[in-house]
Design a protein around this motif. Sequence first.
Motif, mmCIF file in Angstrom:
data_model
loop_
_atom_site.group_PDB
_atom_site.id
_atom_site.type_symbol
_atom_site.label_atom_id
_atom_site.label_comp_id
_atom_site.label_asym_id
_atom_site.label_seq_id
_atom_site.Cartn_x
_atom_site.Cartn_y
_atom_site.Cartn_z
ATOM 1 N N ALA A 52 -36.739 38.094 -42.418
ATOM 2 C CA ALA A 52 -36.358 39.507 -42.349
ATOM 3 C C ALA A 52 -34.892 39.694 -42.736
ATOM 4 O O ALA A 52 -34.536 40.651 -43.434
ATOM 5 N N ARG A 53 -34.050 38.782 -42.297
ATOM 6 C CA ARG A 53 -32.632 38.884 -42.633
ATOM 7 C C ARG A 53 -32.395 38.629 -44.116
ATOM 8 O O ARG A 53 -31.496 39.233 -44.725
ATOM 9 N N LEU A 54 -33.184 37.763 -44.701
ATOM 10 C CA LEU A 54 -33.107 37.564 -46.152
ATOM 11 C C LEU A 54 -33.493 38.840 -46.888
ATOM 12 O O LEU A 54 -32.897 39.193 -47.913
ATOM 13 N N ALA A 55 -34.498 39.541 -46.362
ATOM 14 C CA ALA A 55 -34.904 40.814 -46.965
ATOM 15 C C ALA A 55 -33.770 41.831 -46.878
ATOM 16 O O ALA A 55 -33.516 42.591 -47.830
ATOM 17 N N ALA A 56 -33.066 41.841 -45.725
ATOM 18 C CA ALA A 56 -31.928 42.745 -45.584
ATOM 19 C C ALA A 56 -30.832 42.386 -46.578
ATOM 20 O O ALA A 56 -30.208 43.262 -47.195
#
Length: 613
Positions: free
Chosen positions: A586-590
């Motif tokens: 999810a943080r990579l997506a952000a």
Amino acid sequence: MVETIEKLVRAAVEEAQAAGELPQFEVADLGLERPADSSHGDWTSTVALRSAKAARMAPRAIAEAIAKHLPDSPEVDHVDVAGPGFVNIYLSVAAGNEVFRTARVQGADFGRSDLGAGQRVQVEFVSANPVGPLHIGHGRWAALGDSLSRVLEHAGYDVEREYYVNDHGNQMNTFGNSVSERYLQLAQIMDEKGVDAHAAHEALIADWSAFVEDEADEHPDSHPYMDAFRAKLGADSYGGDYIIDLAAHFMEADGTRWVSADAEERMLSFRERGYKLMLDDIRQTCTDMRTDFDQWFSERSLYEKDANGTSAVDRAFARLREQGYLFEKDGALWFRSTDFGDDKDRVLVKADGAYTYFASDVAYHWNKYERVDHVIDVWGADHHGYIARVRAATDALGYEGKFEVLLGQLVNLLRNGQPVKMSKRKGTMVPLRELLDEVGADATRFTLVSKSSNQMIDFDIEAVKRQDNTNPVYYVQYAHARICSILRRAAGVTAEQAAKLGMNEVALRACPIDCDLSVLTDPTEAALARKLGEFGELVEGCARDRAPFRLTHYAQELAAAFHAFYTVCQVLPSEGRPVDAVVSTARLAACDACRRVLALTLSLIGVSAPERM
């Protein structure tokens, strides 16, 4: 998201009215906006304040009724009422984080709108006389005009970029005479000193340099050729060193054949050939500045006769004459610009038959409106007094309210805080091309767009070149490059492999589009999402207010929000520091969403987004 919130608030008003808690009244504008302070919600509506008079109720009572009847929605966590009647709406974690997915899916279309509704708008900018190279002031107009055009296009306008080539009038003859006189001086030096054209060129440049250095003209013996040049042509000349370069170019190409030629014939040859060389240089400089035009419009074309023997200028005059706006006085032809608020009437044709510069502008702007719906001219602040007469002409031609001027202030060129010496009298200035060679297009454009056009800019060459976080463009570009590095590591690809795949593909390998974003609950993650969510409104505001400079501020704020997030939230696992796989994804997506919006923001101001630094 704004459309969703608007529907919810309107539904709340209708339900409160149906329940008898609010009287019947029309709601035109909900006054939705993003609070500057996130503690006041993700969205605030001022509809209660706007409706108090129509409802004959206290604004806070209206706001409380709206908050009470706001429909349940997965997008909204809660709502409260603040102050005299603000309805503050707080998004759910899932709804707030959805902007990460939206930015990734929409990519370069993120924040695009139909504000302009396809209106045809022409932005005319730079438009420097083709009698010399572009300087840093022209660079500011190039950066401003092109960035504004990009913003308008993103906001749904159909934009035409135009460069008006002032290739008609006395300045062209002045240019030709200046080159001709320098050519004769080269021939004189070759004859008197028995040197070739190259040595004569160097001698004339040395003479010019001595003149520039001799600020008080205390050593005339050091620059006799420059003094002779000025004595021959006076103020009616162009004294820059580029004129010497052009003369040397013609000497190398033609030899001394023009020395004994008719003076008028020599001037015309050098004028026309020199004009084409200067225009080529201007075109290339604009291209190097990442500023391309849809049309290069020649002023001369306005005076060319058609099959009926009339020119665009003739036809424009005929239209004004039919409407009763032209009159003759003292042998000259005048336009009744005072009928449209100008402080005095303006001459179109002088008593000697010569056309004024204003005559060209009348015909030129009529031509513009035959092609577009609205015109935006980008001018230097020194043209402020010219606005009223051109607006009077466009109003008289039937295009009231469709003429707009952006005035830009000057650029102070510095080096380590000290002014770079430039003199119009001595013909000295720093060509934009030299600045681009030293500083680069990215830093030049970012800096020249970074302030409102009505503010002066201090352009410190050494500060703009600096490769650290004190340099705004470096700071923003570094954030983008840092994200690219994170995504490459997550995807397990090298920089070379990423260059072949493209960063969008690398990002998809690192984190799928449909990953779970609900696990992003840290305040820095929410702040990053909030900043991304501001982009669409920002672009519309930049377009509406003709203010692309706000994008440079936003880019810095977004980069800062990313750095704050990355400092607090571990994205990738490392030795001794594991990260839950779902959270990491999810943080990579952000990160990827931030990368895309950083790149898009930079693209709208014509600045590149490097993947490595």
